[in-house]
Design an enzyme around this catalytic site. Structure first.
Site: not given
Ligand SMILES: O=P(O)(O)OC[C@H]1O[C@](O)(CO)[C@@H](O)[C@@H]1O
Length: 543
Positions: A321, A350, A454
């Site tokens: 990321e 394995h 998303k």
């Molecule tokens: O803690 P939050 O805001 O729910 O985000 C969870 C995760 O989602 C992200 O923003 C990525 O979708 C990550 O970087 C982060 O760790």
């Protein structure tokens, strides 16, 4: 290189940290002697950039944020204004945990909390899970399970499994943004399970989130059992040593002060502005050699210790990321990144090690060796040989077998897996990621690519809503093409089909005429009951 030369290279390049008892051996990476010198100017820049970041520079220009995870283990380094919240949060955690362990803070209908369900995803789950697996003892004060997905089956598995103990189960909901859909869904499903048992959810629930986040406001977290601050300048994937990781670790009986001390010791070792005497610089130098430009190698992480099996998953997020970026800081398209995978040795021997030795040479291995086998003596499995010797032999054997085929590897050796060591390993990789980002000129602290998926998921659910709205008022069964046309998306028949197939496999009131696997012949309607139940509320964007 003959064995004598190799032994010399091993000694010349070996890094040892006396304070932590940690060794880093990069001798089996095939960079030439002058490679280190050639990278010197880039490292001068990387050391400066890191220094500026630690002094509070805006290191995440996109989000106009400081990046301060290093301050968590050494608050004195933090800007003065931030120091009290670091110190107070740690005190709050320790105080709360003490009271939970003693039963002073307890659930309404049981003498003590026995279990925890931790709800969160990404950086709000991977660190706590890794640390739990690495450090929780055989008889912890509480047991923990994680809901880190929006999979109904997965939630049922945990909630049904805990059915009889829900009344003594604490729910920790972790979301920095407070708006992540998967976490929201886990929270709502869990809350529903509590309500079904007549349990007053807020009295079991603990929030870790930014003050004023969507979750904080919607759920009125001030009325929950407790609320812990998540700090704006701590990124999700570097949050293990904030309240995100420390609260559950402390509840599990893990020595969080030792974890912080290990990270602090590693932080000071990785501030040394000298590549050969800085383990994070050495690591990032190896990554640059193996992964940058034409050498797009993958990082295979092989800890020879069961308790470290989740380290590769934890590092997958931290590294991929952070480093997986389309553009560099000047806006050039660069498609940077390092692919991380692996589980543990010797188990993986394995599985895929066959390919590592003989197949495509697209990787370098990072072995993690734990020098102490177990606490206490071992029986001899064969004359003079214990199971731990076998594990050690398996590591050394694989390293040698790979080297014989010109496959590269790094070896990190630690004395034992304890809280101090885990803190140090996390800090080591955090800093190596920061250096690598400087070497390749990218922003390690944002994640713009995550948003596209998303957005597309939200679009899919909006389309589902439209389909159901049309079906509700339809006078007769509709073909998929007619449905797509009626929702104003005639070119989206495949998506319409995917929605219908999913709904049809679940009790959602769909009536199918025709065969599901023959989309072109299919017509669809709704039962009268289902048609009455569909709501038209707007759908929130998936976050
Ligand atoms: O803690 P939050 O805001 O729910 O985000 C969870 C995760 O989602 C992200 O923003 C990525 O979708 C990550 O970087 C982060 O760790």
């Amino acid at each position: 290189m003959n064995n004598q030369e190799l032994w010399q290279r091993y000694q010349d390049l070996l890094y040892f940290n006396d304070d932590l008892g940690l060794y880093l051996d990069v001798s089996r990476m095939h960079f030439k002697d002058d490679f280190l010198d050639s990278l010197q100017p880039k490292f001068v820049h990387a050391f400066h950039a890191m220094d500026a970041l630690e002094k509070g520079a805006i290191a995440n220009p996109d989000e106009n944020r400081q990046v301060g995870h290093y301050w968590l283990r050494d608050p004195e380094l933090a800007p003065k204004a931030l120091q009290p919240e670091i110190i107070d949060t740690l005190a709050h955690i320790e105080n709360f945990v003490k009271q939970v362990h003693s039963g002073e803070i307890r659930p309404p209908h049981a003498p003590k909390f026995t279990d925890i369900i931790s709800i969160g995803i990404g950086g709000s789950a991977l660190g706590p899970k890794f640390v739990d697996k690495a450090l929780t003892s055989e008889a912890p004060p509480l047991n923990i399970q994680f809901i880190d997905n929006t999979d109904p089956d997965g939630m049922d598995h945990i909630l049904n499994g805990l059915k009889d103990r829900l009344a003594s189960t604490m729910i920790i909901v972790i979301s920095k943004s407070g708006g992540t859909s998967e976490t929201r869904n886990g929270l709502l499903e869990t809350k529903h399970a509590y309500q079904q048992q007549g349990l007053d959810f807020p009295r079991y629930a603990v929030a870790i989130t930014l003050a004023g986040s969507q979750m904080d406001v919607l759920e009125n977290c001030d009325n929950w059992l407790a609320k812990f601050a998540m700090l704006d300048w701590v990124g999700g994937r570097t949050s293990e040593m904030s309240s995100v990781g420390l609260l559950s670790a402390a509840l599990l009986g893990i020595d969080i002060r030792a974890m912080l001390a290990g990270a602090k010791a590693m932080d000071s070792a990785t501030r040394v502005p000298d590549i050969k005497n800085n383990p994070a610089a050495l690591l990032s130098l190896c990554w640059y050699h193996a992964c940058h430009g034409d050498n797009q190698k993958n990082m295979v992480l092989l800890p020879y210790k069961d308790s470290l099996v989740l380290f590769s998953r934890y590092l997958q997020q931290l590294i991929m990321e952070s480093l997986g970026k389309e553009k560099d800081l000047d806006g050039n398209i660069v498609h940077e990144g390092i692919t991380v995978y692996g589980n543990k040795g010797s188990t993986d021997q394995h599985a895929y090690v066959q390919q590592l030795r003989e197949g495509v040479d697209d990787f370098f291995v990072t072995f993690i060796e734990v020098l102490e086998d177990r606490t206490g003596p071992s029986i001899e499995i064969e004359p003079d040989i214990t199971t731990g010797d076998f594990l050690s032999g398996a590591l050394q054997g694989t390293r040698q077998a790979l080297y014989d085929k010109q496959r590269e590897s790094i070896t990190i050796s630690v004395p034992r897996v304890d809280a101090r060591c885990i803190g140090a390993l996390i800090a080591l990789y955090e800093r190596a990621v920061g250096f690598y980002a400087s070497l390749v000129n990218i922003n390690a602290y944002h994640q713009p690519g995550v948003e596209a998926g998303k957005k597309a998921a939200t679009d899919f659910l909006v389309l589902q809503r439209h389909i159901l709205t049309v079906l509700k008022t339809a006078q007769h069964p509709l073909t998929l093409a007619a449905l797509a046309a009626q929702i104003g998306a005639p070119d989206q028949i495949e998506t319409v089909y995917k929605v219908i197939r999913h709904l049809a496999m679940n009790p959602r009131g769909l009536v199918l005429h025709g065969k599901l696997h023959k989309p072109s012949d299919l017509t669809v309607s709704l039962t009268a009951h289902a048609a009455r139940n569909i709501t038209a509320a707007p759908l929130a964007e998936m976050a």
